[in-house]
Scaffold this motif. Structure first.
Motif, PDB file in Angstrom:
ATOM      1  N   ARG A 125      46.246 -18.323 -55.690  1.00  0.00           N
ATOM      2  CA  ARG A 125      45.260 -17.752 -54.774  1.00  0.00           C
ATOM      3  C   ARG A 125      45.154 -18.485 -53.444  1.00  0.00           C
ATOM      4  O   ARG A 125      43.946 -18.534 -52.710  1.00  0.00           O
ATOM      5  CB  ARG A 125      43.787 -17.612 -55.554  1.00  0.00           C
ATOM      6  CG  ARG A 125      43.910 -16.565 -56.785  1.00  0.00           C
ATOM      7  CD  ARG A 125      42.906 -15.343 -56.081  1.00  0.00           C
ATOM      8  NE  ARG A 125      41.491 -15.841 -56.387  1.00  0.00           N
ATOM      9  CZ  ARG A 125      40.874 -16.000 -57.590  1.00  0.00           C
ATOM     10  NH1 ARG A 125      41.572 -15.848 -58.707  1.00  0.00           N
ATOM     11  NH2 ARG A 125      39.715 -16.250 -57.563  1.00  0.00           N
TER      12      ARG A 125
ATOM     13  N   ALA B  73      45.407 -22.036 -52.795  1.00  0.00           N
ATOM     14  CA  ALA B  73      44.700 -23.328 -52.649  1.00  0.00           C
ATOM     15  C   ALA B  73      45.970 -24.303 -52.247  1.00  0.00           C
ATOM     16  O   ALA B  73      46.953 -24.127 -52.640  1.00  0.00           O
ATOM     17  CB  ALA B  73      44.171 -23.849 -53.657  1.00  0.00           C
TER      18      ALA B  73
ATOM     19  N   CYS C 137      49.146 -22.795 -52.981  1.00  0.00           N
ATOM     20  CA  CYS C 137      49.185 -22.165 -54.179  1.00  0.00           C
ATOM     21  C   CYS C 137      49.804 -20.722 -54.191  1.00  0.00           C
ATOM     22  O   CYS C 137      49.209 -20.031 -53.445  1.00  0.00           O
ATOM     23  CB  CYS C 137      48.183 -22.564 -55.109  1.00  0.00           C
ATOM     24  SG  CYS C 137      48.493 -21.826 -56.862  1.00  0.00           S
TER      25      CYS C 137
ATOM     26  N   TRP D 174      47.876 -24.121 -61.809  1.00  0.00           N
ATOM     27  CA  TRP D 174      49.621 -23.702 -61.766  1.00  0.00           C
ATOM     28  C   TRP D 174      50.349 -24.835 -61.446  1.00  0.00           C
ATOM     29  O   TRP D 174      49.701 -25.684 -60.593  1.00  0.00           O
ATOM     30  CB  TRP D 174      49.881 -22.473 -61.057  1.00  0.00           C
ATOM     31  CG  TRP D 174      49.249 -21.327 -61.275  1.00  0.00           C
ATOM     32  CD1 TRP D 174      48.009 -20.992 -62.070  1.00  0.00           C
ATOM     33  CD2 TRP D 174      49.819 -20.037 -60.779  1.00  0.00           C
ATOM     34  NE1 TRP D 174      48.000 -19.447 -62.491  1.00  0.00           N
ATOM     35  CE2 TRP D 174      49.063 -18.912 -61.405  1.00  0.00           C
ATOM     36  CE3 TRP D 174      51.071 -19.571 -60.039  1.00  0.00           C
ATOM     37  CZ2 TRP D 174      49.260 -17.469 -61.295  1.00  0.00           C
ATOM     38  CZ3 TRP D 174      51.029 -18.379 -59.964  1.00  0.00           C
ATOM     39  CH2 TRP D 174      50.463 -17.218 -60.566  1.00  0.00           C
TER      40      TRP D 174
HETATM   41 FE1  FES Z   1      46.285 -22.473 -57.414  1.00  0.00          FE
HETATM   42 FE2  FES Z   1      44.681 -20.586 -58.860  1.00  0.00          FE
HETATM   43  S1  FES Z   1      44.677 -21.175 -56.568  1.00  0.00           S
HETATM   44  S2  FES Z   1      46.092 -21.937 -59.446  1.00  0.00           S
END
Ligand code: FES
Ligand code: FE2
Length: 425
Positions: A88, A90, A85, A110
């Motif tokens: 942050r 993921a 992502c 997101w």
């Molecule tokens: Fe993916 Fe926050 S880490 S939306």
């Protein structure tokens, strides 16, 4: 993890034409450099098109150690997206495969389209003037395909895939003749890990020398005709070619190297029941039935394409480096899409007999590979020999360096490519 001091720093000393240092299997610094200079710099195989058959189909896999999603978008195009992502970091997809309209990150939701575009951000007020959606798509890898096989690379400047594959394409085309004019489909995947470096498996795919020794139990468990087909030790027509760019092919059953060429040999009696079933269906001509049965064992060769996929007899073998001393292997069995299912079933049984979790082949291979890792860790500066057949290697009619199938010609080709890539700044 095994750690060894890095005692030799120059790759010319670590990989010579006829030997490599055991340190190549044990040095974490070399492994890290391989990720950068090989897995993140050249074409890495990610999928067969049958795994993502429709718009919205996806699978997850790895390019080196980085998780990726391979998708088919609404226009039918293939996309390889970093599974990370942009918020942050993921992973946005944790399924091995499936169908989706897009991917929503589980952390703050997101959401991304099948081609990686950032589509939605919840509670967007906090991002006004801070984030423009078009600036934060999932990272896209360059993605190209040949014969239904899909490769991806982080390197936007990499040569075109077809140039990289070069003469391996001739053998890829021959390989897919085993599905007899039907599209190829992946019929199953078996994943396992072994405690050893990825290059130990890379070497093994064109290592004909180990076959009658390591696979004695498999040889003892099969019918006489199959044993005869795989008794290549003294067959001068069984050869290994170095195809360039680290690719090589070991032709173990020359009569099956090109399934369009029929030597007229009798069909194996073990398939008598299958022939009767196909005849009884009334759907296939005698020529088609003969062709189905001749292709039951696959292509007659193992084609190794550097660095991570081999086209092996009747399956793909995919290699995913985990760490310097751990590797994941995927065995992907193949069948005909639309052809007789009884033939696909029988092919799967043959595959399981050697490659399956309880098979008579792969567990024995893995034992050998783990022993190589253990031994190499014991004396990382002592060379690993890849010189078998060096004095009987000659160019084939096509100009490929060629030697007997039990010789280490394929390994020498792979290490020449390894050295070339690792010497690059
Ligand atoms: Fe993916 Fe926050 S880490 S939306
Ligand atoms: Fe083997």
């Amino acid at each position: 993890m095994t750690t060894t001091p890095r005692v030799v720093d120059t790759y010319p000393d670590l990989a010579e034409a006829d030997r490599v240092a055991g340190q190549l299997y044990t040095d974490p610094a070399i492994f890290d450099e391989e990720m950068e200079k090989i897995f993140y710099s050249t074409w890495v195989w990610v999928a067969h098109e049958s795994e993502i058959p429709e718009a919205g189909s996806f699978k997850t896999t790895y390019v080196g150690r980085q998780p990726v999603i391979v998708t088919r978008d609404r226009k039918g195009g293939f996309n390889t997206l970093l599974n990370r992502c942009r918020h942050r970091g993921a992973t946005v997809c944790d399924q091995s495969n499936g169908k989706a309209n897009g991917f929503t990150c589980p952390y703050h939701n997101w959401s991304y389209a099948l081609d990686g575009k950032l589509r939605g951000i919840p509670y967007p007020e906090g991002y006004e003037g801070v984030v423009e959606k078009e600036d934060f798509p999932l990272q896209r890898l360059r993605t190209e395909s040949y014969a239904g096989m899909i490769w991806a690379t982080f390197n936007q400047d990499a040569e075109p895939l077809e140039d990289f594959l070069g003469d391996a394409k001739i053998w890829i085309d021959r390989f897919f003749k085993q599905t007899n004019g039907y599209p190829t489909k992946v019929t199953g995947i078996h994943k396992f890990r072994f405690r050893g470096n990825w290059k130990i498996q890379l070497e093994n795919t064109t290592d004909g020398y180990h076959f009658p020794m390591v696979h004695k139990s498999w040889m003892a468990s099969i019918d006489a005709e199959t044993a005869e087909m795989m008794s290549f030790m003294n067959d001068p027509a069984a050869v290994t070619h170095d195809l360039g760019n680290g690719h090589s092919v070991a032709v173990m059953a020359p009569a099956n190297a090109d399934l369009d060429i029929d030597d007229g040999a009798p069909l194996q009696p073990r398939f008598d029941d299958l022939v009767a079933e196909l005849e009884a269906s009334g759907e296939y001509t005698p020529e088609q039935i003969r062709r189905f049965v001749r292709s039951m064992h696959g292509s007659g060769f193992n084609l190794n394409t550097f660095p991570n996929v081999s086209f092996s007899l009747a399956f793909f073998r995919v290699l995913i480096p985990i760490s310097v001393d751990e590797t994941e292997i995927w065995h992907m069995s193949l069948g005909m899409d639309g052809g007789p299912e009884c033939v696909n079933q029988e092919r799967l049984r043959i595959h399981e007999h050697f490659q399956g979790p309880f098979g008579f082949g792969s567990p024995d291979d893995a034992e050998g590979w783990e022993r190589v890792q253990l031994g190499a860790a014991g004396a990382p500066r002592m060379p690993i020999l890849v010189n078998r057949g060096l004095n009987r290697e000659t160019p084939s009619a096509e100009g490929w360096p060629t030697s007997h199938v039990t010789d280490e010609t394929g390994m020498r080709g792979a290490y020449a490519m390894w050295k070339k890539m690792m010497s690059h700044d």
